[in-house]
Write a protein that holds these residues in place. Structure first.
Motif, short mmCIF file in Angstrom:
data_model
loop_
_atom_site.label_atom_id
_atom_site.label_comp_id
_atom_site.label_asym_id
_atom_site.label_seq_id
_atom_site.Cartn_x
_atom_site.Cartn_y
_atom_site.Cartn_z
N HIS A 103 25.83 -11.19 -6.68
CA HIS A 103 25.31 -10.85 -5.36
C HIS A 103 24.75 -9.43 -5.24
CE1 HIS A 103 26.84 -14.64 -4.00
NE2 HIS A 103 28.07 -14.32 -4.31
N TYR A 104 24.83 -8.64 -6.30
CA TYR A 104 24.31 -7.27 -6.23
C TYR A 104 23.54 -6.97 -7.50
CZ TYR A 104 27.73 -6.91 -2.48
OH TYR A 104 28.44 -7.12 -1.33
N ARG A 105 22.36 -6.37 -7.32
CA ARG A 105 21.53 -5.98 -8.45
C ARG A 105 21.27 -4.48 -8.37
NH1 ARG A 105 15.91 -8.32 -7.91
NH2 ARG A 105 15.63 -6.48 -6.61
N LEU A 106 21.64 -3.77 -9.40
CA LEU A 106 21.41 -2.33 -9.42
C LEU A 106 19.93 -2.04 -9.61
CD1 LEU A 106 24.34 -0.84 -11.54
CD2 LEU A 106 23.82 -0.36 -9.14
N ASP A 107 19.36 -1.28 -8.67
CA ASP A 107 17.99 -0.80 -8.82
C ASP A 107 18.03 0.58 -9.47
OD1 ASP A 107 17.08 -3.12 -7.54
OD2 ASP A 107 17.41 -2.20 -5.56
N ALA A 108 16.85 1.13 -9.74
CA ALA A 108 16.79 2.44 -10.39
C ALA A 108 17.59 3.51 -9.65
CB ALA A 108 15.33 2.86 -10.56
N PRO A 109 17.50 3.61 -8.31
CA PRO A 109 18.29 4.63 -7.61
C PRO A 109 19.80 4.39 -7.67
CG PRO A 109 16.47 3.86 -6.24
CD PRO A 109 16.58 2.91 -7.38
N GLY A 110 20.20 3.16 -7.99
CA GLY A 110 21.62 2.86 -8.02
C GLY A 110 22.29 3.15 -9.35
N TRP A 111 21.48 3.18 -10.43
CA TRP A 111 22.07 3.43 -11.75
C TRP A 111 22.62 4.85 -11.87
CZ3 TRP A 111 23.61 0.22 -15.35
CH2 TRP A 111 23.08 -1.07 -15.40
N VAL A 112 21.97 5.80 -11.23
CA VAL A 112 22.42 7.19 -11.35
C VAL A 112 23.82 7.37 -10.77
CG1 VAL A 112 21.96 9.58 -10.69
CG2 VAL A 112 20.08 8.09 -11.42
N PRO A 113 24.07 6.97 -9.50
CA PRO A 113 25.43 7.13 -9.00
C PRO A 113 26.44 6.24 -9.72
CG PRO A 113 24.08 5.95 -7.40
CD PRO A 113 23.16 6.48 -8.45
N PHE A 114 26.01 5.04 -10.14
CA PHE A 114 26.94 4.16 -10.84
C PHE A 114 27.42 4.78 -12.14
CE2 PHE A 114 27.75 0.89 -14.03
CZ PHE A 114 28.76 0.16 -13.41
N LEU A 115 26.49 5.28 -12.95
CA LEU A 115 26.86 5.88 -14.23
C LEU A 115 27.63 7.18 -14.03
CD1 LEU A 115 23.61 5.24 -16.29
CD2 LEU A 115 25.78 3.99 -16.42
N GLY A 116 27.19 7.99 -13.05
CA GLY A 116 27.88 9.27 -12.81
C GLY A 116 29.29 9.07 -12.29
N ILE A 117 29.44 8.15 -11.33
CA ILE A 117 30.76 7.89 -10.76
C ILE A 117 31.68 7.28 -11.82
CG2 ILE A 117 31.99 6.37 -9.16
CD1 ILE A 117 29.65 6.82 -7.20
N SER A 118 31.17 6.33 -12.60
CA SER A 118 31.99 5.70 -13.63
C SER A 118 32.45 6.71 -14.67
CB SER A 118 31.21 4.56 -14.30
OG SER A 118 30.88 3.55 -13.37
N ALA A 119 31.53 7.58 -15.10
CA ALA A 119 31.90 8.60 -16.09
C ALA A 119 32.95 9.55 -15.54
CB ALA A 119 30.65 9.37 -16.52
N ALA A 120 32.78 9.98 -14.28
CA ALA A 120 33.75 10.89 -13.67
C ALA A 120 35.13 10.25 -13.56
CB ALA A 120 33.25 11.34 -12.31
N LEU A 121 35.17 8.99 -13.16
CA LEU A 121 36.45 8.29 -13.04
C LEU A 121 37.12 8.13 -14.40
CD1 LEU A 121 35.54 5.51 -10.44
CD2 LEU A 121 37.04 7.48 -10.07
N LEU A 122 36.35 7.76 -15.42
CA LEU A 122 36.92 7.57 -16.74
C LEU A 122 37.47 8.88 -17.31
CD1 LEU A 122 34.31 5.12 -18.30
CD2 LEU A 122 36.63 4.59 -17.56
N VAL A 123 36.73 9.96 -17.11
CA VAL A 123 37.20 11.27 -17.61
C VAL A 123 38.46 11.69 -16.88
CG1 VAL A 123 36.64 13.73 -17.71
CG2 VAL A 123 34.94 12.04 -18.39
N SER A 124 38.49 11.52 -15.57
CA SER A 124 39.68 11.92 -14.81
C SER A 124 40.89 11.07 -15.20
CB SER A 124 39.42 11.81 -13.30
OG SER A 124 39.30 10.45 -12.90
N GLY A 125 40.68 9.78 -15.44
CA GLY A 125 41.78 8.93 -15.87
C GLY A 125 42.31 9.32 -17.24
#
Length: 229
Positions: free
Chosen positions: A22-44
């Protein structure tokens, strides 16, 4: 327990935006998705390495000002992770397209809606997951570092050992008249933390010796209980 929450949040975001229908990442969505995921993984990963395990460095003593049991930690950090996840979901959703029955939707989440989700839902969740004040006492360097968000985020304020005052007081079960021992505390600036718990009815001289030991180890001052506040 808390260290698992960032990984679970990344898994949840990936489930919806990478493998969901039900959700498709567009170009503007990849930046926050990758940045947020990386930040969460590093903090964990930093939580696991720096907080879940004992310090590798000799002479380091870690003391927390907020001790929570496993069940309490699961409830606080778990619910906080859910709230934070909702706020992050809204951020990523602003750069994605909703798809229902195979048809892309024209409706998108607005910036005011994202701001409300982040400030009213995500921010409280962030504090529930990451706010874990702790002190790291370095007996070799004779310094005290205070980490408001734990060692995982790395932001600390450092104090010299000479600024520390060490004292002891009775340790009681909350709202009861039962004394279970003595506690050696340190006070630096406006912050108080525990250094050592002495169980049972130890004699005054032993407690005084332990206070003196901590004071010598950190070049600190011995303060009476009346002077400690």
């Amino acid at each position: 327990m808390r260290a698992l929450m960032p990984f679970l949040m990344v898994a949840g975001l990936g489930r919806f935006f990478l493998f969901g229908e039900h959700y498709r990442l567009d170009a503007p969505g990849w930046v926050p998705f990758l940045g947020i995921s990386a930040a969460l993984l590093v903090s964990g990963a930093r939580m696991l390495r720096l907080e879940a395990l004992r310090p590798r460095e000799p002479g380091l003593v870690v003391t927390r000002t907020r001790e929570v049991g496993p069940i309490g930690e699961l409830m606080i950090a778990g619910f906080g992770a859910f709230l934070l996840w909702l706020g992050l979901f809204a951020v990523i959703l602003s750069g994605s397209t909703e798809i229902w029955a195979g048809v892309p939707s024209d409706r998108t989440i607005t910036l005011p809606e994202v701001a409300v989700a982040v400030s009213m839902i995500g921010l409280p969740g962030f504090f529930m997951v990451y706010w874990r004040p702790m002190f790291v006492i370095d007996l070799e360097a004779r310094t005290i570092r205070r980490y408001p968000f734990g060692r995982a985020l790395g932001r600390a304020r450092s104090f010299p050992g000479t600024a520390l005052r060490v004292f002891a007081e009775g340790y009681w079960i909350t709202n009861t008249g039962r004394r279970i021992g003595d506690i050696v505390r340190g006070k630096v600036g406006n912050y108080t933390f525990e250094l050592e718990f002495i169980a049972g009815n130890a004699d005054e001289q032993y407690v005084a010796d332990r206070v003196a030991w901590w004071a010598r180890a950190l070049d600190a001052q011995v303060a009476s209980e009346a002077e400690s506040p």
